[in-house]
Design a protein around this motif. Sequence first.
Motif, mmCIF file in Angstrom:
data_model
loop_
_atom_site.group_PDB
_atom_site.id
_atom_site.type_symbol
_atom_site.label_atom_id
_atom_site.label_comp_id
_atom_site.label_asym_id
_atom_site.label_seq_id
_atom_site.Cartn_x
_atom_site.Cartn_y
_atom_site.Cartn_z
ATOM 1 N N ASN A 1 4.708 8.051 3.470
ATOM 2 C CA ASN A 1 4.943 9.265 4.259
ATOM 3 C C ASN A 1 5.796 9.035 5.496
ATOM 4 O O ASN A 1 6.093 9.989 6.215
ATOM 5 N N TYR A 2 6.180 7.795 5.765
ATOM 6 C CA TYR A 2 6.917 7.469 6.983
ATOM 7 C C TYR A 2 8.319 6.974 6.665
ATOM 8 O O TYR A 2 8.540 6.296 5.655
ATOM 9 N N LEU A 3 9.243 7.272 7.546
ATOM 10 C CA LEU A 3 10.594 6.735 7.440
ATOM 11 C C LEU A 3 10.578 5.232 7.698
ATOM 12 O O LEU A 3 9.772 4.758 8.508
ATOM 13 N N PRO A 4 11.454 4.472 7.058
ATOM 14 C CA PRO A 4 11.522 3.034 7.325
ATOM 15 C C PRO A 4 11.735 2.715 8.807
ATOM 16 O O PRO A 4 11.168 1.753 9.318
ATOM 17 N N LYS B 1 0.852 -1.200 0.000
ATOM 18 C CA LYS B 1 0.000 0.000 0.000
ATOM 19 C C LYS B 1 0.880 1.240 0.000
ATOM 20 O O LYS B 1 1.527 1.540 0.994
ATOM 21 N N PHE B 2 0.875 1.936 -1.092
ATOM 22 C CA PHE B 2 1.684 3.146 -1.222
ATOM 23 C C PHE B 2 1.274 4.178 -0.177
ATOM 24 O O PHE B 2 2.095 4.746 0.529
ATOM 25 N N GLU C 1 -2.526 2.910 11.569
ATOM 26 C CA GLU C 1 -2.534 2.609 10.131
ATOM 27 C C GLU C 1 -2.126 1.156 9.877
ATOM 28 O O GLU C 1 -2.731 0.459 9.061
ATOM 29 N N LEU C 2 -1.106 0.693 10.588
ATOM 30 C CA LEU C 2 -0.666 -0.699 10.458
ATOM 31 C C LEU C 2 -1.749 -1.668 10.912
ATOM 32 O O LEU C 2 -1.944 -2.726 10.306
ATOM 33 N N HIS C 3 -2.443 -1.318 11.974
ATOM 34 C CA HIS C 3 -3.522 -2.177 12.482
ATOM 35 C C HIS C 3 -4.602 -2.353 11.417
ATOM 36 O O HIS C 3 -5.088 -3.469 11.186
#
Length: 117
Positions: A30-33, A24-25, A74-76
Amino acid sequence: ASVSNCIPRVKHLAMFLCELTLLKFEPFINYLPSTIAAASLCLARHTLGMSAWTHDLEVSSNYSFPEIIELVNELHTLFEEAPRMDQRAIVEKYRNGYDGVGAICAPGTVPSAMATV
């Protein structure tokens, strides 16, 4: 408190969550690895019944719980969607290896606070 010192099942679940973000782009671009890794570890620990985020994790990662909670949410959502995704390779990879973490269901809740221990 580094991932290399983690319980293997926690590490594998965190790896699974990180890989799901590749599908999912938005919003993950928008987040750093490193932020994705920290949030994945937090959610993996919570999913497996551990304290989601501890002082030691905060110190070793340089991320406070408030800095990662939006991404954890968001991960959830992504974790909940994983069983219904069209792309099955990542889910199957982690279902057939890596302690079978691809078969774990997302928890009903997200962590709400950092552990006080």
